[in-house]
Every structure is written in structure tokens, then in C-alpha cells.
Motif scaffolding. Structure first.
Motif, PDB file in Angstrom:
ATOM      1  N   TYR A   1      -0.738  14.769   2.757  1.00  0.00           N
ATOM      2  CA  TYR A   1      -1.267  13.397   3.164  1.00  0.00           C
ATOM      3  C   TYR A   1      -0.356  12.424   2.845  1.00  0.00           C
ATOM      4  O   TYR A   1       0.021  12.455   1.726  1.00  0.00           O
ATOM      5  N   HIS A   2       0.048  11.670   3.726  1.00  0.00           N
ATOM      6  CA  HIS A   2       1.293  10.480   3.663  1.00  0.00           C
ATOM      7  C   HIS A   2       0.739   9.179   3.965  1.00  0.00           C
ATOM      8  O   HIS A   2       1.221   8.286   4.375  1.00  0.00           O
ATOM      9  N   GLY A   3      -0.584   8.940   4.068  1.00  0.00           N
ATOM     10  CA  GLY A   3      -1.145   7.537   4.422  1.00  0.00           C
ATOM     11  C   GLY A   3      -1.078   7.858   6.067  1.00  0.00           C
ATOM     12  O   GLY A   3      -1.069   8.723   6.580  1.00  0.00           O
TER      13      GLY A   3
ATOM     14  N   LYS B   1      -1.032   3.460  -5.448  1.00  0.00           N
ATOM     15  CA  LYS B   1      -2.129   3.510  -6.510  1.00  0.00           C
ATOM     16  C   LYS B   1      -1.944   3.237  -7.931  1.00  0.00           C
ATOM     17  O   LYS B   1      -2.091   1.980  -8.259  1.00  0.00           O
TER      18      LYS B   1
ATOM     19  N   ASP C   1       6.952  11.879  -1.898  1.00  0.00           N
ATOM     20  CA  ASP C   1       5.767  10.842  -1.907  1.00  0.00           C
ATOM     21  C   ASP C   1       4.819  11.140  -3.048  1.00  0.00           C
ATOM     22  O   ASP C   1       4.027  11.905  -3.375  1.00  0.00           O
TER      23      ASP C   1
ATOM     24  N   VAL D   1       2.588   8.904  -4.259  1.00  0.00           N
ATOM     25  CA  VAL D   1       1.706   7.826  -4.353  1.00  0.00           C
ATOM     26  C   VAL D   1       0.721   8.072  -5.182  1.00  0.00           C
ATOM     27  O   VAL D   1      -0.012   7.339  -5.884  1.00  0.00           O
ATOM     28  N   ILE D   2       0.172   9.542  -5.155  1.00  0.00           N
ATOM     29  CA  ILE D   2      -0.581   9.923  -6.128  1.00  0.00           C
ATOM     30  C   ILE D   2      -0.430  10.338  -7.578  1.00  0.00           C
ATOM     31  O   ILE D   2      -1.016  10.214  -8.441  1.00  0.00           O
TER      32      ILE D   2
ATOM     33  N   SER E   1       0.850  -1.282   0.029  1.00  0.00           N
ATOM     34  CA  SER E   1       0.015  -0.078  -0.151  1.00  0.00           C
ATOM     35  C   SER E   1       0.867   1.101   0.078  1.00  0.00           C
ATOM     36  O   SER E   1       2.118   1.007   0.211  1.00  0.00           O
ATOM     37  N   GLY E   2       0.276   2.435  -0.370  1.00  0.00           N
ATOM     38  CA  GLY E   2       0.984   3.676  -0.271  1.00  0.00           C
ATOM     39  C   GLY E   2       1.512   3.924   1.192  1.00  0.00           C
ATOM     40  O   GLY E   2       2.598   4.311   1.438  1.00  0.00           O
ATOM     41  N   THR E   3       0.796   3.719   2.077  1.00  0.00           N
ATOM     42  CA  THR E   3       1.122   3.702   3.468  1.00  0.00           C
ATOM     43  C   THR E   3       2.437   2.917   4.049  1.00  0.00           C
ATOM     44  O   THR E   3       3.173   3.819   4.410  1.00  0.00           O
TER      45      THR E   3
ATOM     46  N   ASN F   1      -4.094  15.796  -1.808  1.00  0.00           N
ATOM     47  CA  ASN F   1      -5.008  15.174  -1.054  1.00  0.00           C
ATOM     48  C   ASN F   1      -5.790  16.178  -0.149  1.00  0.00           C
ATOM     49  O   ASN F   1      -6.515  15.605   0.827  1.00  0.00           O
TER      50      ASN F   1
HETATM   51  C1  LIG Z   1      -3.164   7.725  -1.169  1.00  0.00           C
HETATM   52  C2  LIG Z   1      -1.883   8.042  -0.650  1.00  0.00           C
HETATM   53  C3  LIG Z   1      -1.148   7.554   0.355  1.00  0.00           C
HETATM   54  C4  LIG Z   1      -1.646   6.179   1.277  1.00  0.00           C
HETATM   55  O1  LIG Z   1      -1.715   5.396   0.258  1.00  0.00           O
HETATM   56  P1  LIG Z   1      -2.744   3.886   0.861  1.00  0.00           P
HETATM   57  O2  LIG Z   1      -2.580   3.073  -0.428  1.00  0.00           O
HETATM   58  O3  LIG Z   1      -4.185   4.592   0.869  1.00  0.00           O
HETATM   59  O4  LIG Z   1      -2.147   3.396   2.014  1.00  0.00           O
HETATM   60  C5  LIG Z   1       0.042   8.034   0.967  1.00  0.00           C
HETATM   61  N1  LIG Z   1       0.496   9.265   0.337  1.00  0.00           N
HETATM   62  C6  LIG Z   1      -0.035   9.892  -0.849  1.00  0.00           C
HETATM   63  C7  LIG Z   1       0.440  11.050  -1.492  1.00  0.00           C
HETATM   64  C8  LIG Z   1      -1.265   9.312  -1.317  1.00  0.00           C
HETATM   65  O5  LIG Z   1      -2.075  10.053  -2.167  1.00  0.00           O
END
Ligand SMILES: *Cc1c(COP(=O)(O)O)cnc(C)c1O
Length: 428
Positions: A144-146, A267, A239, A241-242, A116-118, A211
Motif C-alpha cells: 500500500y502506498h497511500g 507517520k 516507501d 512511511v510505515i 501526508s504519506g500519500t 499494510n
Molecule cells: C500509511 C502509508 C501511506 C499513506 O500515508 P498517509 O499519511 O495515510 O497518506 C503510504 N505508504 C505506506 C507504506 C503507508 O504505510
């Protein structure tokens, strides 16, 4: 609009899960009403359990850059699955996805897959601390970082603060290792480095914070962070993730051509399955177990089914002009909405295929404090009107929208008309 079955399922769900959901924003609390229970999706469309059809701009919060149930992804997954779904031993598929990513990304040399991103962020922070042998981390208010303990921290009063936990269950002592500063504020970053000179292991930022609205920072601010980190032997974590595989194949690092020290992904990387990753130079990654002393593991890490989905999705993202077309589609939508929004009731912010609607008079919104919480009542009205017209957004005014390559011109035109109807309601 009939949503009886969704309402019934939600009542039942409330007896099973806190708030009836397995992730909080899904509960529709910020827009009111009951969440829709989704039955199926295909391309840019989803259907709820009552049979209502929507054009989807949530796209599972970003992962589905090709839209729902992409045939190539499904066929590949189906084939892999029939050979077994998990082994807890290495498979060729992990190499394949890694090769696909690393050979097209000059910003990282090695990576590690997680689920997961978290988990990616949590591991990246541990790696930064292990590598620098320092404890403190610096984050930005509005990123937001999870749900990592030490990152569930909101700013306190003052420019540079240790802030307060934004969740119960996070010990004060954890929060004391997290420095929080406002976004887009050089002075605050400089002050933090002055105060905690040799203690900051890493600066973590969403290079394109998406986020908490879309808080565009621009290349200069990110370059400034790069320089500050280099000067203080602090690691810079993007980060992504998005933004990874969303703004370009190499995310924001590629878009701005800035070299962070560690990058986190999630993601899109998993093609709709639970995958995350963190990557860095060979030198930094050599600190990770079993090569180095930083422990990190996962029973389902590198899961073959998820790897397959990732390969099938990312291969399609590498097609010529994939991101150019996606951005053109997004511009078409945003410009169309701006045209019907003749009274300028809200502003649209956009980068690549990410867009955000803000009810504001401000020309720019670059930090969390620029967002007017009172304006969210307008978003509520907009949201429900759009739903009734068959347009589904993430159920909160703080959430951004995403386009997928499956969104057609017809979808976009319908969406623009739906906005026109909603705007009329907002004006009444
Ligand atoms: C969605 C997100 C996370 C968390 O990812 P999960 O898969 O929901 O745990 C962390 N950082 C960013 C920038 C995100 O957009």
C-alpha cells in the motif's frame, strides 16, 4: 461493555461522512460492530467516550512510537503554537527537523517536507519520472502506498500485468502506466524488466510490507531489486512511511543496509501531526522545483507546529538503545502470546516493534496471495474478545500492531492474559 455513546456518535457521523468516517478502515467493517469514538489517550492507553479503557496497539496506525500525549512533545508543541501556527514562509524549525534527520541518515542527502504519506509517495513518483524521463512504474501486489491514483492498482491475472484499478475513478490510462507483480517473486520482476526494458522509471516497494499483513521479504530480495534497478537505470523507491523511524531511525534501509534512490516517510516523522517527506541524493533532489523542473508544493508544508512535534519525537527516538528496548518489549509480548496459543490457532509474525497475527498453517507468508481471506472470521472473534478485555488493535485482520515505548511490562502481561481468554473463546 457499554458503548452506547460511541454508537450514538457513529449514527450522527453517518449523516456527515460517507460510512460515518474520514478514512475507511476506521468504520470497523472488517470486524463488524460500531467503531469506538476515542476521548483521550495517555501513554499506551486510550479511553473511549463511554469511559472504557484500552491498551492501544494501533497507535494511530503507527505514528505514536512514544505513545499518546507524550509530555515532551506536548510541551514543545504548546510553546511553538503560541507564536502562531502557520506562516507559509520558512521557519527555523524546518531546518532543525531536517538537520536531525539528515545528520543521522546516510541514505538521503536532501529532503522535502509534505503533509501526508500519500503526498510523499505521489511526489516521489513524479520525481522518479521527471528524473528518468520515463513513464512506467512497477509496484507489488500487497503493498500500500497511500491513495495515489496510479498506485491504487491490484494485480490482474498473470505474473506481470497492468492489473485493474482497485478504486473507481482511476482512469484506465493511468493504470496502464503501472506494472504490477507479486511480492517475493524474482522471475516476475525479471520478466517485467525484459518486457518494458527502457520504460520503467521506478520500482516502488514497502521494504517491509506492513499494510496487508506483515509480508516479510528479507534482505536478499531487496538486494535483488537494488541490482535490477541499477542494471536498468531505474530508480528504486523505498516507501518507508510505515517502516521509517520504526524499524530503526533509518528505517528498513538502515536495518538491511540497502541504498534506495528515493525514500518516502510519513507517520512517525510528524510526532502525531500530519507530516510526510521524501528524500534522495542531492543530484536527484535538484530536479525538484524551484531548483528543477519537477513541480511540488504545499500551503502547510513544513508547518511549524508539526515540525516541532517531529523534532520532539525523533529526538527521543535517538536515545541510546531506544529501538533495542522496543524490540525486546515486542519479543516479550509475542513470545507470551505464543505460549498461551498452545494449539497454534494462529501464527505471529514480527519485525522490530511491528507484529501481525495470521490464522494460517503456512510457515511463511511473503505475498498477498498467501493470505487466506476466509481466516478473517477467526480474527473477528479474536478482535471483539480482546476489546472486551481492554486491548485495542487496528480493526482488521490485514492490519499490523505496533508497540510504543510507553507500553509497560504490566500492559504486555495484561495483553497476554487477554489473548488467553480470546483463545478459549476461539476453541469453543
Ligand atoms: C500509511 C502509508 C501511506 C499513506 O500515508 P498517509 O499519511 O495515510 O497518506 C503510504 N505508504 C505506506 C507504506 C503507508 O504505510
Amino acid at each position: 461493555m457499554n458503548t452506547t455513546k460511541s454508537a450514538e456518535l457513529f449514527e450522527k457521523a453517518k449523516t456527515y461522512f460517507p460510512g460515518g468516517v474520514n478514512s475507511p478502515v476506521r468504520a470497523f467493517r472488517s470486524v463488524g460492530g460500531n467503531p469506538l469514538f476515542i476521548e483521550k489517550g495517555k501513554g499506551s492507553h486510550i479511553w473511549d467516550v463511554d469511559g472504557n479503557e484500552y491498551i492501544d496497539y494501533c497507535c494511530s496506525w503507527g505514528p505514536l512510537i512514544l505513545g499518546h500525549a507524550n509530555d515532551t512533545v506536548l510541551n514543545a508543541v504548546d510553546k511553538t503554537m503560541r507564536n502562531g501556527t502557520s506562516f507559509g514562509a520558512p521557519t527555523r524549525l524546518e531546518n532543525e527537523l531536517a538537520e536531525l534527520i539528515l545528520s543521522n541518515n546516510k541514505f538521503i542527502e536532501k529532503l522535502r517536507f509534505v503533509s501526508s504519506g500519500t503526498e510523499a509517495v505521489m511526489s516521489a513518483i513524479r520525481l522518479a519520472r521527471g528524473f528518468t524521463k520515463r513513464n512506467k512504474i512497477l509496484k507489488f501486489e500487497g503493498c500500500y502506498h497511500g491513495h495515489v491514483d496510479s498506485l491504487l492498482v491490484k494485480a490482474g491475472s498473470g505474473l506481470v500485468t497492468f492489473g485493474n484499478s482497485s478504486s473507481a475513478g482511476v482512469p484506465e490510462s493511468f493504470v496502464n502506466e503501472t506494472i504490477t507483480v507479486p511480492l517475493h517473486n524474482r522471475e516476475a520482476v525479471e520478466e517485467a524488466f525484459k518486457k518494458y526494458k527502457n520504460d520503467i522509471a521506478c520500482v516502488i516497494i514497502e521494504p517491509v510490507p506492513a499494510n496487508n499483513g506483515l509480508l516479510l521479504q528479507g534482505k536478499e530480495f531487496l538486494n535483488f531489486l537494488r541490482d535490477q534497478c541499477t542494471a536498468h537505470q531505474t530508480l528504486l523507491i523505498f516507501d518507508e512511511v510505515i517502516s521509517g523511524f520504526r524499524l530503526s531511525f533509518t528505517g528498513a534501509a538502515g536495518l538491511f543496509d540497502i541504498q534506495p534512490d528515493i525514500i518516502t516517510y510519513g507517520k512517525i516523522i510528524g510526532g502525531g501531526f500530519p507530516v510526510g517527506a521524501y528524500g534522495a541524493s542531492k543530484k536527484i533532489m535538484s530536479c525538484v522545483s524551484p531548483e528543477g523542473p519537477v513541480y511540488q508544493a504545499g500551503t502547510l508544508s513544513g508547518n511549524p507546529v508539526a515540525m516541532t512535534a517531529g523534532i520532539a519525537q525523533l529526538t527521543q527516538c535517538l536515545a541510546k538503545d531506544f529501538y533495542v528496548k522496543l524490540e525486546e518489549q515486542t519479543s516479550y509480548l509475542v513470545e507470551g502470546i505464543e505460549k498461551v496459543n498452545s494449539f497454534k490457532l494462529f501464527k505471529m509474525f514480527k519485525l522490530g516493534s511491528i507484529f501481525w497475527i495470521a490464522f494460517t498453517d503456512k510457515k511463511e507468508i511473503t505475498s498477498a496471495e498467501d493470505i487466506d481471506a476466509n481466516s478473517m472470521s477467526y480474527f473477528k472473534t479474536l478482535y471483539h474478545s480482546l476489546l472486551e478485555s481492554g486491548v485495542y488493535l487496528g480493526p482488521s485482520g490485514y492490519e499490523v500492531g505496533f508497540l510504543s515505548s510507553a507500553h509497560s511490562k504490566e500492559d504486555l502481561d495484561k495483553t497476554i492474559s487477554a489473548f488467553e481468554v480470546a483463545l478459549r473463546k476461539l476453541l469453543n
